[in-house]
Write a protein that holds these residues in place. Structure first.
Motif, PDB file in Angstrom:
ATOM      1  N   GLY A  27       0.808  -1.214   0.000  1.00  0.00           N
ATOM      2  CA  GLY A  27       0.000   0.000   0.000  1.00  0.00           C
ATOM      3  C   GLY A  27       0.840   1.261   0.000  1.00  0.00           C
ATOM      4  N   TYR A  28       2.063   1.149   0.539  1.00  0.00           N
ATOM      5  CA  TYR A  28       2.965   2.294   0.656  1.00  0.00           C
ATOM      6  C   TYR A  28       3.625   2.639  -0.669  1.00  0.00           C
ATOM      7  N   ARG A  29       3.821   1.635  -1.501  1.00  0.00           N
ATOM      8  CA  ARG A  29       4.494   1.841  -2.781  1.00  0.00           C
ATOM      9  C   ARG A  29       3.586   2.571  -3.764  1.00  0.00           C
ATOM     10  N   ASN A  30       4.185   3.417  -4.601  1.00  0.00           N
ATOM     11  CA  ASN A  30       3.431   4.084  -5.662  1.00  0.00           C
ATOM     12  C   ASN A  30       3.220   3.172  -6.863  1.00  0.00           C
ATOM     13  N   ASP A  31       4.090   2.158  -7.045  1.00  0.00           N
ATOM     14  CA  ASP A  31       4.039   1.316  -8.234  1.00  0.00           C
ATOM     15  C   ASP A  31       3.357  -0.020  -7.974  1.00  0.00           C
ATOM     16  N   SER A  32       2.531  -0.083  -6.961  1.00  0.00           N
ATOM     17  CA  SER A  32       1.835  -1.321  -6.607  1.00  0.00           C
ATOM     18  C   SER A  32       0.357  -1.213  -6.976  1.00  0.00           C
ATOM     19  N   PRO A  33      -0.250  -2.327  -7.430  1.00  0.00           N
ATOM     20  CA  PRO A  33      -1.701  -2.289  -7.701  1.00  0.00           C
ATOM     21  C   PRO A  33      -2.528  -2.096  -6.432  1.00  0.00           C
ATOM     22  N   PHE A  34      -1.908  -2.254  -5.277  1.00  0.00           N
ATOM     23  CA  PHE A  34      -2.598  -2.072  -3.998  1.00  0.00           C
ATOM     24  C   PHE A  34      -2.213  -0.742  -3.334  1.00  0.00           C
ATOM     25  N   SER A  35      -1.568   0.124  -4.085  1.00  0.00           N
ATOM     26  CA  SER A  35      -1.115   1.401  -3.520  1.00  0.00           C
ATOM     27  C   SER A  35      -2.288   2.247  -3.037  1.00  0.00           C
ATOM     28  N   VAL A  36      -2.140   2.811  -1.842  1.00  0.00           N
ATOM     29  CA  VAL A  36      -3.124   3.771  -1.332  1.00  0.00           C
ATOM     30  C   VAL A  36      -2.443   5.119  -1.071  1.00  0.00           C
ATOM     31  N   ALA A  37      -1.286   5.322  -1.704  1.00  0.00           N
ATOM     32  CA  ALA A  37      -0.533   6.559  -1.477  1.00  0.00           C
ATOM     33  C   ALA A  37      -1.342   7.785  -1.887  1.00  0.00           C
ATOM     34  N   ARG A  38      -1.983   7.726  -3.053  1.00  0.00           N
ATOM     35  CA  ARG A  38      -2.790   8.868  -3.497  1.00  0.00           C
ATOM     36  C   ARG A  38      -3.960   9.089  -2.563  1.00  0.00           C
ATOM     37  N   HIS A  39      -4.565   8.031  -2.097  1.00  0.00           N
ATOM     38  CA  HIS A  39      -5.712   8.159  -1.208  1.00  0.00           C
ATOM     39  C   HIS A  39      -5.306   8.804   0.129  1.00  0.00           C
ATOM     40  N   VAL A  40      -4.136   8.398   0.640  1.00  0.00           N
ATOM     41  CA  VAL A  40      -3.631   9.006   1.877  1.00  0.00           C
ATOM     42  C   VAL A  40      -3.431  10.495   1.688  1.00  0.00           C
ATOM     43  N   ARG A  41      -2.789  10.868   0.590  1.00  0.00           N
ATOM     44  CA  ARG A  41      -2.496  12.286   0.375  1.00  0.00           C
ATOM     45  C   ARG A  41      -3.761  13.099   0.151  1.00  0.00           C
ATOM     46  N   ASP A  42      -4.707  12.536  -0.605  1.00  0.00           N
ATOM     47  CA  ASP A  42      -5.946  13.268  -0.878  1.00  0.00           C
ATOM     48  C   ASP A  42      -6.797  13.444   0.374  1.00  0.00           C
ATOM     49  N   VAL A  43      -6.934  12.381   1.166  1.00  0.00           N
ATOM     50  CA  VAL A  43      -7.834  12.454   2.314  1.00  0.00           C
ATOM     51  C   VAL A  43      -7.288  13.364   3.407  1.00  0.00           C
ATOM     52  N   MET A  44      -5.972  13.587   3.427  1.00  0.00           N
ATOM     53  CA  MET A  44      -5.405  14.479   4.435  1.00  0.00           C
ATOM     54  C   MET A  44      -5.928  15.902   4.303  1.00  0.00           C
ATOM     55  N   SER A  45      -6.418  16.260   3.130  1.00  0.00           N
ATOM     56  CA  SER A  45      -6.965  17.610   2.943  1.00  0.00           C
ATOM     57  C   SER A  45      -8.252  17.818   3.733  1.00  0.00           C
ATOM     58  N   SER A  46      -8.928  16.739   4.086  1.00  0.00           N
ATOM     59  CA  SER A  46     -10.268  16.851   4.660  1.00  0.00           C
ATOM     60  C   SER A  46     -10.296  17.567   5.999  1.00  0.00           C
ATOM     61  N   THR A  47      -9.256  17.401   6.812  1.00  0.00           N
ATOM     62  CA  THR A  47      -9.246  18.061   8.122  1.00  0.00           C
ATOM     63  C   THR A  47      -8.719  19.493   8.034  1.00  0.00           C
ATOM     64  N   ILE A  48      -8.146  19.837   6.880  1.00  0.00           N
ATOM     65  CA  ILE A  48      -7.574  21.170   6.684  1.00  0.00           C
ATOM     66  C   ILE A  48      -8.536  22.084   5.935  1.00  0.00           C
ATOM     67  N   MET A  49      -9.315  21.505   5.039  1.00  0.00           N
ATOM     68  CA  MET A  49     -10.269  22.254   4.218  1.00  0.00           C
ATOM     69  C   MET A  49     -11.389  22.779   5.121  1.00  0.00           C
ATOM     70  N   ILE A  50     -11.307  24.047   5.484  1.00  0.00           N
ATOM     71  CA  ILE A  50     -12.002  24.634   6.629  1.00  0.00           C
ATOM     72  C   ILE A  50     -11.558  23.837   7.855  1.00  0.00           C
ATOM     73  N   SER A  51     -10.538  24.346   8.499  1.00  0.00           N
ATOM     74  CA  SER A  51      -9.804  23.632   9.536  1.00  0.00           C
ATOM     75  C   SER A  51     -10.716  23.084  10.632  1.00  0.00           C
ATOM     76  N   ASN A  52     -10.524  21.802  10.930  1.00  0.00           N
ATOM     77  CA  ASN A  52     -11.256  21.221  12.059  1.00  0.00           C
ATOM     78  C   ASN A  52     -10.967  21.960  13.354  1.00  0.00           C
ATOM     79  N   ASP A  53      -9.723  22.407  13.510  1.00  0.00           N
ATOM     80  CA  ASP A  53      -9.377  23.156  14.726  1.00  0.00           C
ATOM     81  C   ASP A  53     -10.175  24.447  14.813  1.00  0.00           C
ATOM     82  N   ARG A  54     -10.337  25.134  13.683  1.00  0.00           N
ATOM     83  CA  ARG A  54     -11.138  26.370  13.670  1.00  0.00           C
ATOM     84  C   ARG A  54     -12.581  26.076  14.050  1.00  0.00           C
TER      85      ARG A  54
END
Length: 404
Positions: free
Chosen positions: A358-385
């Motif tokens: 899942g960690y590799r970018n060149d794997s059919p089971f890669s979730v690297a893009r999903h990890v990077r994309d979903v990290m925006s969710s807590t920042i997009m209108i900050s949860n802390d705010r």
């Protein structure tokens, strides 16, 4: 300024709303298939998902929320959340663009009035499948969308607006833009209106790039907007009402649908990896199998939360007093906080289930893009705010009981 006044536009009744019909589902799946083909390319090059958006236009999904008289089919917010979920499984940027577009359509439908200009714009969204973008942040307001620096200035035949936007998602590709501004140059920062510009009415000057960890295809660069228009392009309802009745709840619901879709895609890859590992190891579970089980459970909680919240908003959509209440606003804001937190947790659990594959970018089971994309969710209108703004009022309210 009364935020409890009802939306000025005539809104279709709930009986006019289509359920998530097989036809709508098929069109959503068609757009999602195309989005999936180009998702890695869009992410790698941080480019607009032109192919996926063309599919959304071709299938008529950009106008799905419009009533039939305006060229749509009266899709409900629950329908839109479901479409965002399916798109999110394929390409996060496409899902988020669709979500932000639909929040703009909702604002125009519910608060744009019945004048010829506003109705003409909505007809164009249905007939031409125009893509709408919003601009609600300015560089010096710290991300506070309820404060504006730029002001509408009266001009011969209408008005002008000169506004610096620190972030405007897909502004360079949008056919029309909804932007906040002070009502007039002497107005307070919170005395805002929502203004609609077509691309013929305004000029955008790039003022910053978009090289980010995830959601790279939303192309959320900064722009300097200079526009002019007629008075009809200023929505009649104050932005204070638009914000609490429509912009916040609808945006946060469709965003949550997109985040849930990202999480579901990661869980599906974890499922495929775990099944493959079991086959290869004589039915012996791999070390991360328990993480897959936890990811499934967290995804189920996330999906239920989003579905229940969407239906709750629809139940009260025509009750401005309820929508403006602190209890309802807190519930919608907490839905955003919880949905984003659960989405991140789900994807990270799926990543643990896949391990190095899942960690590799060149794997059919890669979730690297999903990890990077979903990290925006807590920042997009900050949860802390959001949490910071809710803490003090919540201290003064009763702890809710169990209502089964």
């Amino acid at each position: 300024m009364n935020i409890n006044s009802p939306p000025s536009a005539i809104r279709p009744s709930r009986t006019d709303h289509a359920s998530f019909s097989p036809g709508l589902a098929a069109r959503a799946d068609e757009a999602a298939r195309i989005a999936a083909v180009w998702a890695d390319d869009v992410d790698r090059d941080a480019r607009f998902p032109a192919e996926a958006v063309a599919a959304l236009r071709r299938t008529g999904l950009l106008g799905a929320m419009l009533p039939p008289r305006l060229g749509g089919e009266g899709a409900s917010v629950s329908d839109l959340v479901t479409i965002c979920y399916r798109l999110g499984q394929a390409c996060a940027s496409t899902a988020m663009i669709f979500a932000m577009h639909q929040s703009c359509v909702a604002c125009l439908l519910r608060h744009g009035g019945t004048g010829a200009w506003q109705q003409g714009l909505l007809h164009r969204v249905g007939a031409e499948q125009m893509l709408l973008a919003s601009s609600t942040t300015e560089g010096q307001t710290g991300g506070d969308v309820r404060a504006s620096l730029a002001a509408v200035t009266t001009a011969p035949g209408g008005f002008t607006l000169d506004r610096a936007s620190s972030v405007m998602s897909y502004g360079g590709q949008a056919d029309a833009i909804l932007t906040t501004a002070r009502r007039h140059p002497e107005a307070a920062a919170a005395d805002q209106v929502l203004v609609a510009f077509t691309r013929e009415d305004c000029a955008l000057e790039p003022a910053g790039g978009w090289d980010t960890l995830g959601m790279r295809g939303t192309c959320s660069a900064g722009f300097h907007l200079r526009g002019c228009g007629q008075a009809a392009q200023i929505l009649p309802d104050p932005y204070a009402a638009i914000h609490v009745q429509t912009m916040v709840p609808v945006s946060q619901l469709v965003w949550s649908g997109a985040w849930a879709g990202i999480a579901a895609a990661a869980v599906e890859r974890a499922r495929a990896f775990t099944r493959m590992a079991v086959r290869r190891n004589a039915a012996k579970l791999p070390p991360g199998a328990a993480h897959y089980t936890q990811a499934r459970a967290t995804l189920q909680t996330l999906s239920c939360l989003v579905a229940v919240s969407a239906r709750r908003w629809e139940l009260h959509a025509d009750e401005p007093e309820v929508l403006a209440s602190f209890e309802f606003q807190a519930e919608m804001n907490m839905t955003k906080v919880q949905a984003s937190t659960l989405a991140v947790a789900t994807v990270m659990q799926a990543a643990q289930a896949c391990g190095l594959a899942g960690y590799r970018n060149d794997s059919p089971f890669s979730v690297a893009r999903h990890v990077r994309d979903v990290m925006s969710s807590t920042i997009m209108i900050s949860n802390d705010r959001i949490m910071g703004s809710l803490t003090q009022p919540l201290l003064l309210s009763e702890v809710p009981g169990l209502d089964v």
